[in-house]
Motif scaffolding. Structure first.
Motif, PDB file in Angstrom:
ATOM      1  N   LEU A 113      -3.681  -0.698  -8.187  1.00 48.89           N
ATOM      2  CA  LEU A 113      -5.000  -0.126  -7.908  1.00 48.89           C
ATOM      3  C   LEU A 113      -4.804   1.274  -7.337  1.00 48.89           C
ATOM      4  O   LEU A 113      -4.553   1.446  -6.147  1.00 48.89           O
ATOM      5  CB  LEU A 113      -5.765  -1.011  -6.924  1.00 48.89           C
ATOM      6  N   ASP A 114      -4.907   2.269  -8.206  1.00 52.45           N
ATOM      7  CA  ASP A 114      -4.721   3.657  -7.769  1.00 52.45           C
ATOM      8  C   ASP A 114      -6.029   4.209  -7.207  1.00 52.45           C
ATOM      9  O   ASP A 114      -7.116   3.814  -7.639  1.00 52.45           O
ATOM     10  CB  ASP A 114      -4.254   4.505  -8.952  1.00 52.45           C
ATOM     11  N   GLN A 157     -15.712  -2.445  -2.161  1.00 50.73           N
ATOM     12  CA  GLN A 157     -14.681  -2.956  -1.256  1.00 50.73           C
ATOM     13  C   GLN A 157     -14.959  -4.418  -0.893  1.00 50.73           C
ATOM     14  O   GLN A 157     -14.051  -5.249  -0.856  1.00 50.73           O
ATOM     15  CB  GLN A 157     -14.626  -2.117   0.015  1.00 50.73           C
ATOM     16  N   THR A 204      -3.191   5.437  -2.394  1.00 52.40           N
ATOM     17  CA  THR A 204      -4.246   6.407  -2.079  1.00 52.40           C
ATOM     18  C   THR A 204      -3.629   7.652  -1.460  1.00 52.40           C
ATOM     19  O   THR A 204      -2.543   7.593  -0.875  1.00 52.40           O
ATOM     20  CB  THR A 204      -5.281   5.804  -1.107  1.00 52.40           C
ATOM     21  N   LEU A 254     -13.140   3.654  -3.407  1.00 43.56           N
ATOM     22  CA  LEU A 254     -14.093   2.549  -3.559  1.00 43.56           C
ATOM     23  C   LEU A 254     -15.247   2.669  -2.559  1.00 43.56           C
ATOM     24  O   LEU A 254     -15.029   2.956  -1.375  1.00 43.56           O
ATOM     25  CB  LEU A 254     -13.393   1.207  -3.318  1.00 43.56           C
ATOM     26  N   LEU A 266      -4.450  -5.333   1.907  1.00 39.02           N
ATOM     27  CA  LEU A 266      -3.734  -4.453   0.988  1.00 39.02           C
ATOM     28  C   LEU A 266      -2.380  -3.995   1.507  1.00 39.02           C
ATOM     29  O   LEU A 266      -1.499  -3.662   0.716  1.00 39.02           O
ATOM     30  CB  LEU A 266      -4.591  -3.209   0.675  1.00 39.02           C
ATOM     31  N   SER A 300      -1.467  -1.152  -4.238  1.00 37.83           N
ATOM     32  CA  SER A 300      -2.516  -0.131  -4.236  1.00 37.83           C
ATOM     33  C   SER A 300      -1.962   1.179  -3.710  1.00 37.83           C
ATOM     34  O   SER A 300      -0.896   1.216  -3.091  1.00 37.83           O
ATOM     35  CB  SER A 300      -3.721  -0.591  -3.410  1.00 37.83           C
ATOM     36  N   LEU A 333       0.864  -1.180   0.000  1.00 39.49           N
ATOM     37  CA  LEU A 333       0.000   0.000   0.000  1.00 39.49           C
ATOM     38  C   LEU A 333       0.897   1.225   0.000  1.00 39.49           C
ATOM     39  O   LEU A 333       1.726   1.409   0.904  1.00 39.49           O
ATOM     40  CB  LEU A 333      -0.912   0.014   1.225  1.00 39.49           C
ATOM     41  N   LEU A 358      -9.146   3.676  -9.905  1.00 34.10           N
ATOM     42  CA  LEU A 358     -10.448   3.389  -9.304  1.00 34.10           C
ATOM     43  C   LEU A 358     -11.283   4.650  -9.120  1.00 34.10           C
ATOM     44  O   LEU A 358     -12.500   4.566  -8.966  1.00 34.10           O
ATOM     45  CB  LEU A 358     -10.253   2.686  -7.959  1.00 34.10           C
ATOM     46  N   ILE A 371      -7.390   3.790  -4.216  1.00 37.89           N
ATOM     47  CA  ILE A 371      -8.152   2.715  -3.570  1.00 37.89           C
ATOM     48  C   ILE A 371      -9.161   3.274  -2.571  1.00 37.89           C
ATOM     49  O   ILE A 371     -10.199   2.661  -2.290  1.00 37.89           O
ATOM     50  CB  ILE A 371      -7.184   1.719  -2.871  1.00 37.89           C
TER      51      ILE A 371
END
Length: 456
Positions: free
Chosen positions: A254-255, A265, A296, A260, A317, A294, A181, A213, A257
């Protein structure tokens, strides 16, 4: 198949079989080539690409051993290893079918065939061929991306302690399959670090697939990530591989994240736990083996407290968590980055430029709310607009340096004012985005801006 596409080659010594097969398959495929003499295969496969080749097992009257068909199957696979071949015979010999599969056949049909089953078998092989070509294309594009990534434009620049620590962690985790992450503000280079981890890993030769995402609607989430089968919904004209399947043995990035919804999720968590996806409209699970990285810019711990992010998903994650510092937290790297981007864009725009002596100091004293991305775009613009041999601070359009005055005060009002100013500066005065970052409502932030006399 609603839209006719795909190219087939059918090889059989029986002209009636060729005619029948062409008539049955014509409504579903764009081009169908038939040939009764297998000796023509050399010319055909070297002069045209076929999605699927349907090959008879026997070509000599009275011969039922299938050796002729196996010979030509091996010939095709040796010349085109990825070619999809369906073997066809009038004799339902299971051992012969197994042997054909061993040599690389995709499937096996017995004459006389049931039309619907024959069409389904050929269509399935075609979709498999299409998926393999798409994956090959993705890998080819990925190789290009890797070359670009290793070029000066995407090199990770910096000597600060905080960045060195990030690269150290990235290097250690790269050789594992641990989920990573990446945390950090917009523009700090989260994707660059994710790509760096992938390039150092044992999966470097496999695809690196990015999914933003934040740009996928909830209604398309499952289709994009898990795939769908033909007819699953109105616009599902053909089967489609999801990003998790396309990533194969590579890396899925997964950008955003944190964007979601709880429903999405839950679906993602189930897939990560089971290592399987079920395409929309299907009941058949498909195994996945992609590594998950991922990223965020949101505070997931705060979102968990607010019950807008699942704690169990976070555990899936962030086996390893990497926080990328904001550019203002590593000011010593600003001069290095600035020189790097000046060299890069001077070359791109065929100019010979250097910084005026005071310019680097000017850039190093700016907070860069947009981080490395903002610095890069600002220098590119300066290079384009400059009419002299030197880049000066007048070539930049920046908000006033150190516009937000830092305070060491513990007074709640002063601290709150500073945070609001920082959020507004970071989001270029966009009150809605600043409010979201601060966890406030728009009405609340407007009221506080009035209270603290903040004007944007």
């Amino acid at each position: 198949m609603t839209n006719k596409e795909g190219s087939l080659l059918i090889v059989d010594d029986d002209l009636d079989v060729l005619h029948t097969a062409r008539v049955i398959l014509k409504p579903y495929f764009q081009k169908i080539t038939v040939e009764s003499n297998p000796q023509q295969l050399n010319y055909l496969i070297n002069n045209e690409a076929f999605d699927v080749i349907i090959l008879d097992m026997n070509y000599t009257n009275g011969v039922t051993t299938g050796k002729e068909g196996l010979y030509w199957l091996k010939y095709i696979i040796e010349n085109i290893p990825d070619q999809l071949v369906i073997m066809m015979t009038a004799y339902g010999d299971i051992k012969l079918a197994v042997e054909a599969m061993k040599y690389g056949a995709n499937d096996f049909v017995v004459k006389p065939w049931e039309n619907e089953k024959f069409i389904a078998t050929v269509n399935s092989a075609y979709l498999h061929s299409k998926s393999k070509k798409e994956l090959k294309d993705i890998k080819s594009k990925q190789e290009s991306v890797n070359k670009i990534f290793s070029s000066t434009h995407n090199t990770i620049i910096g000597e600060s302690r905080s960045l060195t620590e990030v690269l150290s962690i990235a290097g250690k985790v790269a050789s594992t399959d641990a989920a990573v992450l990446i945390l950090g503000e917009n523009g700090v280079g989260k994707e660059v670090i994710a790509q760096h981890i992938h390039n150092l890993s044992n999966r470097a030769g496999e695809p690196f697939i990015k999914v933003d995402l934040g740009s996928i609607s909830e209604s398309l989430f499952e289709s994009e990530l898990f795939g769908h089968v033909k007819g699953a919904f109105t616009d599902a004209k053909t089967d489609k591989e999801g990003r998790l399947s396309i990533a194969g043995n590579g890396t899925l990035f997964l950008d955003e994240i944190g964007n979601l919804s709880m429903a999405m999720q839950s679906k993602l968590l189930s897939v990560l736990q089971n290592k399987q996806v079920i395409p929309v409209g299907s009941t058949q699970p498909k195994s996945i083996n992609a590594r998950i990285i991922s990223a965020t810019n949101s505070s997931l711990s705060q979102m968990i407290e607010e019950k807008t992010f699942r704690e169990d998903l976070l555990y899936r994650l962030n086996t390893v968590e990497i926080r990328i510092p904001a550019l203002r937290e590593r000011p010593d790297d600003i001069a290095l980055l600035s020189k790097h981007y000046l060299q890069t864009f001077s070359k791109k725009y065929n100019k010979t430029l250097q910084f005026e002596e005071s310019t680097l100091n000017y850039l190093s004293n700016y907070d860069w709310p947009g981080n490395v991305r903002e610095l890069m775009h600002s220098i590119e613009r300066a290079v384009i607009m400059s009419d002299s041999k030197e880049i000066t601070k007048d070539d930049f359009i920046l908000k006033s340096v150190n516009k937000v005055k830092r305070t060491d005060s513990l007074n709640i009002d002063e601290v709150e004012k500073e945070l609001i100013e920082k959020a507004l500066l970071k989001h270029d005065g966009n009150v809605s985005k600043a409010a979201k970052e601060l966890g406030m409502g728009r009405t609340t932030i407007y009221r506080k801006m009035d209270k603290y006399n903040i004007n944007y």
